[in-house]
Scaffold this active site. Sequence first.
Site, PDB file in Angstrom:
ATOM      1  CB  SER A 137      -0.850   0.006   1.276  1.00 24.17           C
ATOM      2  OG  SER A 137      -1.529   1.236   1.442  1.00 24.17           O
ATOM      3  CE1 TYR A 150      -3.944  -1.862   5.623  1.00 16.84           C
ATOM      4  CE2 TYR A 150      -3.443   0.374   4.932  1.00 16.84           C
ATOM      5  CZ  TYR A 150      -3.767  -0.934   4.620  1.00 16.84           C
ATOM      6  OH  TYR A 150      -3.909  -1.311   3.297  1.00 16.84           O
TER       7      TYR A 150
HETATM    8  P1  NDP Z   1     -11.500  -5.807   0.119  1.00 17.84           P
HETATM    9  O1  NDP Z   1     -11.992  -5.628   1.516  1.00 17.84           O
HETATM   10  O2  NDP Z   1     -12.456  -5.590  -1.004  1.00 17.84           O
HETATM   11  O3  NDP Z   1     -10.850  -7.255  -0.060  1.00 17.84           O
HETATM   12  C1  NDP Z   1     -10.050  -7.811   0.951  1.00 17.84           C
HETATM   13  C2  NDP Z   1      -9.921  -9.290   0.694  1.00 17.84           C
HETATM   14  O4  NDP Z   1      -9.074  -9.852   1.708  1.00 17.84           O
HETATM   15  C3  NDP Z   1     -11.251 -10.025   0.768  1.00 17.84           C
HETATM   16  O5  NDP Z   1     -11.334 -10.941  -0.302  1.00 17.84           O
HETATM   17  C4  NDP Z   1     -11.180 -10.765   2.083  1.00 17.84           C
HETATM   18  O6  NDP Z   1     -11.886 -12.002   1.983  1.00 17.84           O
HETATM   19  C5  NDP Z   1      -9.685 -11.028   2.207  1.00 17.84           C
HETATM   20  N1  NDP Z   1      -9.278 -11.306   3.571  1.00 17.84           N
HETATM   21  C6  NDP Z   1      -9.308 -10.474   4.639  1.00 17.84           C
HETATM   22  N2  NDP Z   1      -8.916 -11.124   5.747  1.00 17.84           N
HETATM   23  C7  NDP Z   1      -8.621 -12.407   5.360  1.00 17.84           C
HETATM   24  C8  NDP Z   1      -8.184 -13.564   6.035  1.00 17.84           C
HETATM   25  N3  NDP Z   1      -7.950 -13.566   7.367  1.00 17.84           N
HETATM   26  N4  NDP Z   1      -7.983 -14.707   5.334  1.00 17.84           N
HETATM   27  C9  NDP Z   1      -8.221 -14.725   4.006  1.00 17.84           C
HETATM   28  N5  NDP Z   1      -8.652 -13.667   3.299  1.00 17.84           N
HETATM   29  C10 NDP Z   1      -8.851 -12.523   3.977  1.00 17.84           C
HETATM   30  O7  NDP Z   1     -10.259  -4.819  -0.031  1.00 17.84           O
HETATM   31  P2  NDP Z   1      -9.184  -4.591  -1.210  1.00 17.84           P
HETATM   32  O8  NDP Z   1      -9.455  -5.436  -2.381  1.00 17.84           O
HETATM   33  O9  NDP Z   1      -9.075  -3.135  -1.386  1.00 17.84           O
HETATM   34  O10 NDP Z   1      -7.872  -5.081  -0.449  1.00 17.84           O
HETATM   35  C11 NDP Z   1      -6.969  -6.032  -0.977  1.00 17.84           C
HETATM   36  C12 NDP Z   1      -5.580  -5.691  -0.477  1.00 17.84           C
HETATM   37  O11 NDP Z   1      -5.202  -4.411  -0.977  1.00 17.84           O
HETATM   38  C13 NDP Z   1      -5.421  -5.615   1.036  1.00 17.84           C
HETATM   39  O12 NDP Z   1      -4.191  -6.207   1.385  1.00 17.84           O
HETATM   40  C14 NDP Z   1      -5.397  -4.101   1.298  1.00 17.84           C
HETATM   41  O13 NDP Z   1      -4.703  -3.804   2.469  1.00 17.84           O
HETATM   42  C15 NDP Z   1      -4.685  -3.614   0.084  1.00 17.84           C
HETATM   43  N6  NDP Z   1      -4.857  -2.219  -0.299  1.00 17.84           N
HETATM   44  C16 NDP Z   1      -6.109  -1.680  -0.488  1.00 17.84           C
HETATM   45  C17 NDP Z   1      -6.232  -0.354  -0.880  1.00 17.84           C
HETATM   46  C18 NDP Z   1      -7.547   0.314  -1.042  1.00 17.84           C
HETATM   47  O14 NDP Z   1      -7.600   1.567  -0.974  1.00 17.84           O
HETATM   48  N7  NDP Z   1      -8.631  -0.400  -1.294  1.00 17.84           N
HETATM   49  C19 NDP Z   1      -5.052   0.448  -1.178  1.00 17.84           C
HETATM   50  C20 NDP Z   1      -3.796  -0.193  -0.918  1.00 17.84           C
HETATM   51  C21 NDP Z   1      -3.726  -1.487  -0.532  1.00 17.84           C
HETATM   52  P3  NDP Z   1     -12.785 -12.668   3.118  1.00 17.84           P
HETATM   53  O15 NDP Z   1     -13.350 -11.570   3.965  1.00 17.84           O
HETATM   54  O16 NDP Z   1     -13.815 -13.446   2.346  1.00 17.84           O
HETATM   55  O17 NDP Z   1     -11.824 -13.568   3.852  1.00 17.84           O
HETATM   56  C1  8X3 Z   2      -5.167   1.415   1.688  1.00 18.44           C
HETATM   57  C2  8X3 Z   2      -5.045   2.803   1.200  1.00 18.44           C
HETATM   58  O1  8X3 Z   2      -4.485   5.192   1.842  1.00 18.44           O
HETATM   59  O2  8X3 Z   2      -5.921   3.962   3.350  1.00 18.44           O
HETATM   60  O3  8X3 Z   2      -3.950   0.774   1.826  1.00 18.44           O
HETATM   61  O4  8X3 Z   2      -3.603   3.441   3.209  1.00 18.44           O
HETATM   62  S1  8X3 Z   2      -4.757   3.877   2.483  1.00 18.44           S
END
Ligand code: NDP
Ligand code: 8X3
Length: 249
Positions: A137, A150
């Site tokens: 991120s 985080y």
């Molecule tokens: P979502 O919440 O849409 O997706 C998160 C995914 O992670 C879900 O499929 C969830 O599945 C899975 N997950 C969470 N906890 C677990 C667990 N314990 N075991 C297995 N799977 C898990 O968010 P994003 O798609 O945005 O996030 C994906 C990644 O990108 C994360 O690592 C997030 O930190 C990162 N990220 C997101 C940003 C944003 O602004 N959206 C920016 C930068 C990074 P389920 O709940 O079914 O287990």
């Molecule tokens: C998720 C995006 O800007 O909240 O990683 O860190 S931010």
Amino acid sequence: MKYAIITGASSGFGAATAQELQNMGFGLVLLARRSERLEAIQQTLTQTPVYIAQLDVCNEDNVRAVIGALPAEISENIFVLVNNAGLAVGRGPLDTGLSDDWNRMIDTNVKGLLYVSHAVIPLLKKHPNSHLINISSIAGKEVYAGGNVYCASKHAVDAISKALRIDLLPHQIKVSNIAPGAAETEFSLVRFKGDAQTAASVYEGFEALQAKDIAQTVAFIVSRPAHVSIADITIMPSAQANGSLFHKK
Ligand code: NDP
Ligand code: 8X3
């Protein structure tokens, strides 16, 4: 057939990446806790074989069992791992934070990524020029107000990506780190514990990234020629300058 494993495939970046990698001809292994979501996504992915399994990345025994149970035709042909599962829980000063929230973030974003990598790397080692891709991120590059734990967890992912690039060099496994800025997924709904109004406010006044933008970045990385390794990509909305500064209308 070449297979890709994607964690956190039930939503957001993971689900979109499944579609992009299938478009490239990969068979898929889709992992997440919500198996009913995975089943629905599996129905939409019709071009190549899709194997789904319920997985909590925080549970090391579960990780070992799921990866160990992959059918041989899949486990012998894993060319890509996308360590995408992750979450933020809460946002605010550390002294008013909750240790349960910190534990969930560290257990998922750091320890979960380690458990999955440990289980899958032996499969990647069977194939020179395979890929391990970590979804970090902008929070892994900089610290922003209220982001403390985080940000720390994603700084750890950034460090693990660099370390894995050293560890896996002799095996010619490419290691890539993707650092997205604000993307409109279920991320903020999870962070604010189901408060849809607060979650929506994060993306008001500017055009956020969409899951497909990150999925296409994964596809770009995977589609480079054998001699090219994309080490690190920071990708933000055009309206975002760094971890904290947005140009909002
Ligand atoms: P979502 O919440 O849409 O997706 C998160 C995914 O992670 C879900 O499929 C969830 O599945 C899975 N997950 C969470 N906890 C677990 C667990 N314990 N075991 C297995 N799977 C898990 O968010 P994003 O798609 O945005 O996030 C994906 C990644 O990108 C994360 O690592 C997030 O930190 C990162 N990220 C997101 C940003 C944003 O602004 N959206 C920016 C930068 C990074 P389920 O709940 O079914 O287990
Ligand atoms: C998720 C995006 O800007 O909240 O990683 O860190 S931010």
